[in-house]
Scaffold this motif. Structure first.
Motif, mmCIF file in Angstrom:
data_model
loop_
_atom_site.group_PDB
_atom_site.id
_atom_site.type_symbol
_atom_site.label_atom_id
_atom_site.label_comp_id
_atom_site.label_asym_id
_atom_site.label_seq_id
_atom_site.Cartn_x
_atom_site.Cartn_y
_atom_site.Cartn_z
ATOM 1 N N GLN A 1 -5.347 -5.718 -0.988
ATOM 2 C CA GLN A 1 -4.468 -5.665 0.175
ATOM 3 C C GLN A 1 -5.250 -5.329 1.448
ATOM 4 N N PHE B 1 -4.888 0.381 -9.729
ATOM 5 C CA PHE B 1 -4.632 0.901 -8.381
ATOM 6 C C PHE B 1 -5.761 0.511 -7.426
ATOM 7 N N TYR B 2 -7.002 0.676 -7.892
ATOM 8 C CA TYR B 2 -8.170 0.346 -7.074
ATOM 9 C C TYR B 2 -8.156 -1.137 -6.683
ATOM 10 N N CYS C 1 2.077 1.768 -3.444
ATOM 11 C CA CYS C 1 0.982 2.227 -4.304
ATOM 12 C C CYS C 1 0.736 3.726 -4.130
ATOM 13 N N VAL C 2 0.766 4.180 -2.870
ATOM 14 C CA VAL C 2 0.554 5.606 -2.597
ATOM 15 C C VAL C 2 1.680 6.439 -3.205
ATOM 16 N N LEU D 1 0.833 -1.209 0.000
ATOM 17 C CA LEU D 1 0.000 0.000 0.000
ATOM 18 C C LEU D 1 0.866 1.256 0.000
ATOM 19 N N SER E 1 -5.627 -3.339 -6.735
ATOM 20 C CA SER E 1 -4.478 -3.715 -5.917
ATOM 21 C C SER E 1 -4.650 -3.293 -4.472
ATOM 22 N N THR E 2 -5.048 -2.043 -4.257
ATOM 23 C CA THR E 2 -5.206 -1.543 -2.885
ATOM 24 C C THR E 2 -6.360 -2.227 -2.179
ATOM 25 N N LYS E 3 -7.458 -2.474 -2.884
ATOM 26 C CA LYS E 3 -8.617 -3.125 -2.261
ATOM 27 C C LYS E 3 -8.277 -4.553 -1.845
#
Length: 371
Positions: A201, A194-195, A173-174, A170, A197-199
């Protein structure tokens, strides 16, 4: 404290009533009555009975046959029986009564003072044993609680390892989206990736945290569950240690086998056993660590076998390995494996054996099959 419970069996109601009245005048106990052996058997099967007073001469099933029936059943074989009779006074009958488990042989007419004095002895013995058992149960509960507290520190370490990786992802990603914004590289495809991958995690972290919270939930209900669930869950909880040591698992399990109880408690058992192997791998610097888990059905038992290749323990330590506070580790508490024994015995009514094999240490768990 539970009251002492006594069962009176006699085919003559007047005998029952007079005996019941005599006992009620002298003791505050639970009294069950039956006029036939069949009625008495039903009472014994459905109630905790601590002592039986039975007449010998009865129609259909006499007192000796009734006592023999109880002796042949595992759950009732240890209930003490006092025979009361006015006919069978000869030594041959008394010997028969003692042979089938009778503890006293009282002849009629009953000496009230003698009977009351004998009952006082049995009730005092019961209360002493009950008090000792209560203290033992409290001590075991405290030991299990202490073991959970001791393992909580390990759990916190495990959960921190499992959360570090998704947190790092995360963080990257940020950083990446910040740089992409600066260089005007954001587009629909990038934002969708991005959505997702982050979701993913975040969901992984949420699942991890919930699984650990659930692990320490003391109000879990008993229900049927698949034994394989505990096997896979214990591996998942210990994943960071397993990966760090590059442990290879060999699973040969019957995935249909079920058990009645609290799933997380069996998971706790497996975590302690597997953790014991992981500690051995680390301390002995095992180059190719392996754990073998086998689950199969034999007769009316589910047999769960967990074996490692860490060369086992000294034979003189094997007998002590399940004792409280005994440990072969430099920093061990000696609680974990004893807790395993208590949970299997008290919570699953199972049995546990520990053996040294050619490979290492083997834990064999015998569980009542529900599948």
């Amino acid at each position: 404290m539970n009251k002492f419970s006594i069962l009176l069996l006699d085919d003559i109601p007047e005998n029952i009533y007079s005996l019941k009245l005599l006992i009620e005048e002298n003791f505050d106990i639970n009294i069950f009555t039956a006029f036939k052996a069949q009625e008495a058997i039903e009472i014994v099967m459905n109630n905790p009975i601590d002592l039986i007073l039975t007449d010998v001469q009865m129609p259909d099933i006499d007192g000796f046959q009734f006592a023999q029936y109880l002796k042949d059943i595992e759950s009732t074989k240890d209930i003490p029986v006092i025979f009361i009779t006015g006919i069978y006074e000869k030594d041959e009958y008394k010997n028969r009564g003692y042979d089938i488990g009778g503890i006293e042989y009282i002849t009629k007419p009953i000496d009230n003072k003698l009977l009351i004095s004998k009952l006082k002895i049995y009730i005092n013995i019961f209360n002493t044993i009950k008090s000792s058992n209560d203290k033992l149960n409290k001590a075991e509960d405290l030991l299990i609680h202490s073991a959970k507290m001791a393992s909580m520190g390990e759990m916190i370490g495990l959960i921190s390892h499992q959360l570090k990786q998704p947190l790092n992802v995360l963080s990257l990603c940020v950083e990446d989206i910040n740089l992409s914004y600066e260089f005007k590289e954001l587009n629909d495809t990038y934002m969708e990736d991005f959505y997702k991958s982050t979701k993913d995690q975040i969901e992984y972290m949420n699942k991890t945290i919930n699984s650990f919270l659930d692990f320490f939930n003391p109000k879990k209900k008993k229900e049927k569950f698949l034994i394989k669930n505990s096997i896979y869950q214990s591996k998942e909880i210990l994943k960071s240690r397993i990966d760090k040591l590059s442990v290879i698992f060999h699973l040969n399990i019957d995935e249909s086998l079920e058990l009645f109880g609290v799933e997380v408690e069996l998971t706790q058992v497996l975590i302690n056993i597997i953790n014991n192997s992981l500690d051995a791998f680390s301390e002995k610097n095992i180059k190719k660590p392996e754990i073998f888990i086998k689950l199969f059905k034999k007769d009316n038992k589910s047999i769960l076998l967990i074996e490692d290749n860490a060369f086992g323990v000294e034979n003189n330590q094997l007998e002590k390995i399940l004792e409280p506070y005994f440990t072969t580790k430099n920093s061990g508490t000696g609680i974990g494996l004893h807790m395993v024994k208590l949970i299997i015995k008290n919570n699953f009514n199972g049995e546990l054996e520990v053996l040294n094999t050619q490979k290492g240490l083997s834990f064999i768990i015998f569980l009542e099959n529900k599948g």
